[in-house]
Design a protein around this motif. Structure first.
Motif, PDB file in Angstrom:
ATOM      1  N   ASP A 134     152.781  51.116  21.984  1.00  0.00           N
ATOM      2  CA  ASP A 134     152.721  51.240  23.440  1.00  0.00           C
ATOM      3  C   ASP A 134     154.088  51.552  24.058  1.00  0.00           C
ATOM      4  O   ASP A 134     154.160  52.028  25.186  1.00  0.00           O
ATOM      5  N   LYS A 135     155.145  51.264  23.316  1.00  0.00           N
ATOM      6  CA  LYS A 135     156.496  51.495  23.835  1.00  0.00           C
ATOM      7  C   LYS A 135     157.070  52.842  23.403  1.00  0.00           C
ATOM      8  O   LYS A 135     158.190  53.187  23.778  1.00  0.00           O
ATOM      9  N   GLN A 136     156.319  53.588  22.592  1.00  0.00           N
ATOM     10  CA  GLN A 136     156.820  54.836  22.048  1.00  0.00           C
ATOM     11  C   GLN A 136     156.129  56.038  22.696  1.00  0.00           C
ATOM     12  O   GLN A 136     155.051  55.926  23.279  1.00  0.00           O
ATOM     13  N   ASP A 137     156.780  57.189  22.559  1.00  0.00           N
ATOM     14  CA  ASP A 137     156.218  58.434  23.081  1.00  0.00           C
ATOM     15  C   ASP A 137     155.224  58.998  22.067  1.00  0.00           C
ATOM     16  O   ASP A 137     155.464  60.000  21.401  1.00  0.00           O
ATOM     17  N   ILE A 138     154.117  58.276  21.929  1.00  0.00           N
ATOM     18  CA  ILE A 138     153.051  58.650  21.006  1.00  0.00           C
ATOM     19  C   ILE A 138     151.763  58.735  21.815  1.00  0.00           C
ATOM     20  O   ILE A 138     151.446  57.826  22.589  1.00  0.00           O
ATOM     21  N   THR A 139     151.030  59.813  21.674  1.00  0.00           N
ATOM     22  CA  THR A 139     149.767  59.951  22.391  1.00  0.00           C
ATOM     23  C   THR A 139     148.679  59.231  21.612  1.00  0.00           C
ATOM     24  O   THR A 139     148.312  59.633  20.514  1.00  0.00           O
ATOM     25  N   LEU A 140     148.192  58.145  22.185  1.00  0.00           N
ATOM     26  CA  LEU A 140     147.207  57.299  21.523  1.00  0.00           C
ATOM     27  C   LEU A 140     145.823  57.558  22.116  1.00  0.00           C
ATOM     28  O   LEU A 140     145.584  57.315  23.302  1.00  0.00           O
ATOM     29  N   TYR A 141     144.937  58.068  21.276  1.00  0.00           N
ATOM     30  CA  TYR A 141     143.541  58.247  21.675  1.00  0.00           C
ATOM     31  C   TYR A 141     142.772  57.041  21.157  1.00  0.00           C
ATOM     32  O   TYR A 141     142.413  56.972  19.978  1.00  0.00           O
ATOM     33  N   CYS A 142     142.527  56.080  22.039  1.00  0.00           N
ATOM     34  CA  CYS A 142     141.903  54.824  21.649  1.00  0.00           C
ATOM     35  C   CYS A 142     141.241  54.184  22.869  1.00  0.00           C
ATOM     36  O   CYS A 142     141.933  53.958  23.869  1.00  0.00           O
ATOM     37  N   PRO A 143     139.947  53.938  22.831  1.00  0.00           N
ATOM     38  CA  PRO A 143     139.041  54.149  21.691  1.00  0.00           C
ATOM     39  C   PRO A 143     138.603  55.601  21.589  1.00  0.00           C
ATOM     40  O   PRO A 143     138.249  56.225  22.588  1.00  0.00           O
ATOM     41  N   ALA A 144     138.644  56.127  20.401  1.00  0.00           N
ATOM     42  CA  ALA A 144     138.210  57.504  20.157  1.00  0.00           C
ATOM     43  C   ALA A 144     137.901  57.657  18.677  1.00  0.00           C
ATOM     44  O   ALA A 144     138.516  57.009  17.827  1.00  0.00           O
ATOM     45  N   LYS A 145     136.949  58.534  18.381  1.00  0.00           N
ATOM     46  CA  LYS A 145     136.593  58.832  17.003  1.00  0.00           C
ATOM     47  C   LYS A 145     136.620  60.334  16.776  1.00  0.00           C
ATOM     48  O   LYS A 145     136.360  61.115  17.698  1.00  0.00           O
ATOM     49  N   LEU A 146     136.951  60.717  15.557  1.00  0.00           N
ATOM     50  CA  LEU A 146     136.937  62.125  15.187  1.00  0.00           C
ATOM     51  C   LEU A 146     135.498  62.578  14.989  1.00  0.00           C
ATOM     52  O   LEU A 146     134.760  61.988  14.191  1.00  0.00           O
ATOM     53  N   SER A 147     135.107  63.626  15.707  1.00  0.00           N
ATOM     54  CA  SER A 147     133.763  64.184  15.551  1.00  0.00           C
ATOM     55  C   SER A 147     133.735  65.306  14.530  1.00  0.00           C
ATOM     56  O   SER A 147     132.802  65.418  13.731  1.00  0.00           O
ATOM     57  N   SER A 148     134.768  66.159  14.566  1.00  0.00           N
ATOM     58  CA  SER A 148     134.804  67.278  13.625  1.00  0.00           C
ATOM     59  C   SER A 148     136.238  67.747  13.452  1.00  0.00           C
ATOM     60  O   SER A 148     137.101  67.503  14.307  1.00  0.00           O
ATOM     61  N   ILE A 149     136.474  68.410  12.340  1.00  0.00           N
ATOM     62  CA  ILE A 149     137.792  68.988  12.066  1.00  0.00           C
ATOM     63  C   ILE A 149     137.582  70.312  11.356  1.00  0.00           C
ATOM     64  O   ILE A 149     136.715  70.438  10.483  1.00  0.00           O
ATOM     65  N   THR A 150     138.366  71.301  11.750  1.00  0.00           N
ATOM     66  CA  THR A 150     138.285  72.635  11.160  1.00  0.00           C
ATOM     67  C   THR A 150     139.670  73.052  10.710  1.00  0.00           C
ATOM     68  O   THR A 150     140.629  72.992  11.482  1.00  0.00           O
ATOM     69  N   ALA A 151     139.781  73.464   9.448  1.00  0.00           N
ATOM     70  CA  ALA A 151     141.068  73.903   8.926  1.00  0.00           C
ATOM     71  C   ALA A 151     141.391  75.297   9.445  1.00  0.00           C
ATOM     72  O   ALA A 151     140.517  76.165   9.521  1.00  0.00           O
TER      73      ALA A 151
END
Length: 415
Positions: A134-151
């Motif tokens: 929470d103290k870092q410059d990190i984009t946190l997607y929470c709550p979230a789930k991966l639906s799909s991924i494409t290479a």
């Protein structure tokens, strides 16, 4: 500060981490530390289904032993100082074979070290790690789930369950043995069923644990007792008890006193008398591993790459070595202005991790089969080996090295 609001469509990241349990959260913090050290900005996304404390499967009520070598690396990343107050030191390890003469001990003082490892409770560690995120410059997607991924050629495309679309030059799968990333890419997973189920619980004993950990081999499988922080002056230990599936179900549902009596009979009295037990949970014990934990612009770490039997407490420590290696190859790529998700990086990671992964997986498999077996030549051999360690202390050094993971330069000299 982390962001937890829906992002614009197709937002671009350098690295997207799928899974925010121990491995994923630690990697995210390590990447930000690396970015600051190199003065090279990295856009990092972390995708996680729930925060610790909300029945998070990666930060549940279990405890784990973090090896001394792993703590050295976590300290180097600046993470362990934020967790140290949660740890209970393992200063001595007692190893025995129930019903036989085999027995030996490992003592931190023999290697001029303050401890061999630290025991931490996953739920507490999870909260501490997320406080740092929470103290870092990190984009946190929470709550979230991966639906799909494409290479893709230049980046992988990810879609979340709320419709948010991301792209990342490198995707790191830290989403456990049932990795959605692995399943989406239809990558194979090798699995070995040990026909054992672990019963996990916190137990109170009437005798101080004095920072001793115990590994006791029984005819049903290993039984581990780890020291924990005391509560209200009572000595707490963490129990991992491997049993046949039917026995595990019976002990999970048994009356509390019946459970304690069965545990006492299997373990003995070295830790004192067991007087109470908390919630009991079970999970099947299998070996799962990917032969090639990489794919197009994708690296698999931790339990997503391999899940080990807990017999030697090497699971998290092996996973931590995964992410430390990944940090190193990313650092090298950044220093040489190379593509941080390209084939050169992923294959360098694969090459550097192969020997350690193969040897650790093989040694854990050997221990499970060798110590969960009543075949008399194996019984005689393993008991003679344990006794030989006690009779000839210098032989303990390679065992201690393995138990503690890799070493810092100073500790390597002392061992």
């Amino acid at each position: 500060m982390t962001a937890s609001i829906p992002s614009p469509k197709n937002i671009e990241f350098d690295i997207a981490i799928v899974g925010g349990a121990m491995a994923g959260a630690t990697l995210a913090l390590g990447l930000k530390s690396l970015s600051q050290a190199l003065n090279r900005p990295l856009k990092v996304a972390l995708i996680e289904a729930s925060r610790p404390g909300n029945e998070h499967p990666g930060f549940d009520a279990r405890s784990i032993a973090i090896a001394q070598g792993s703590i050295f690396e976590l300290s180097r990343l600046g993470i362990w100082p934020k967790l140290a107050h949660l740890g209970t030191a393992i200063e001595n390890i007692h190893v025995s074979d129930r019903g036989h003469f085999g027995m030996t001990t490992l003592n931190a003082s023999d290697f001029h070290l303050p401890y061999l490892g630290q025991v931490v409770e996953l739920e507490q560690v999870g909260k501490a790690l997320f406080n740092q995120l929470d103290k870092q410059d990190i984009t946190l997607y929470c709550p979230a789930k991966l639906s799909s991924i494409t290479a893709g050629i230049d980046a992988n495309q990810l879609q979340l369950d709320d419709g948010t679309q991301l792209s990342a030059k490198l995707v790191v799968a830290a989403d456990g043995v049932n990795s959605v990333v692995r399943q989406s890419f239809k990558l194979p997973l090798e699995q070995v069923d040990f026909d054992q189920v672990a019963v996990v619980a916190n137990v109170l004993a009437d005798k101080p644990h004095d920072n001793w950990a115990f590994e006791r081999f029984t005819d049903t499988g290993p039984l581990a007792v780890l020291p924990m922080a005391n509560v209200d002056g009572q000595s707490r230990v963490s129990l991992v008890w491997a049993l046949a599936p039917g026995q595990a179900e019976m002990m999970q549902n048994a009356d509390k006193q019946v459970f304690l009596d069965g545990l006492q009979q299997a373990f003995g009295n070295r830790a004192g008398r067991f007087v109470d037990v908390g919630e009991r949970v079970t999970y099947p014990l299998t070996l799962s591993y990917m032969l090639r934990p990489i794919y197009q612009r994708t690296v698999f770490i931790g339990n997503a790459a391999q899940t080990l039997h807990p017999i030697a407490g090497q699971g998290f420590n092996l996973g931590l070595r995964d992410l430390v290696c990944l940090l190193d190859v990313v650092k090298r790529a950044l220093a040489n202005n190379q593509d941080i998700g390209g084939a050169q990086l992923t294959h360098r990671y694969l090459q550097r991790r192969q020997a350690d992964r193969d040897s650790t997986i093989a040694s854990v498999d050997f221990l499970v089969r060798g110590f969960s077996n009543d075949h008399w030549p194996l019984v005689a051999g393993r008991n003679f080996g344990l006794r030989l360690l006690s009779w000839c202390p210098p032989l303990k050094t390679p065992v201690a090295r393995k138990a503690m993971g890799w070493k810092s330069p100073t500790t390597t000299q002392s061992l």
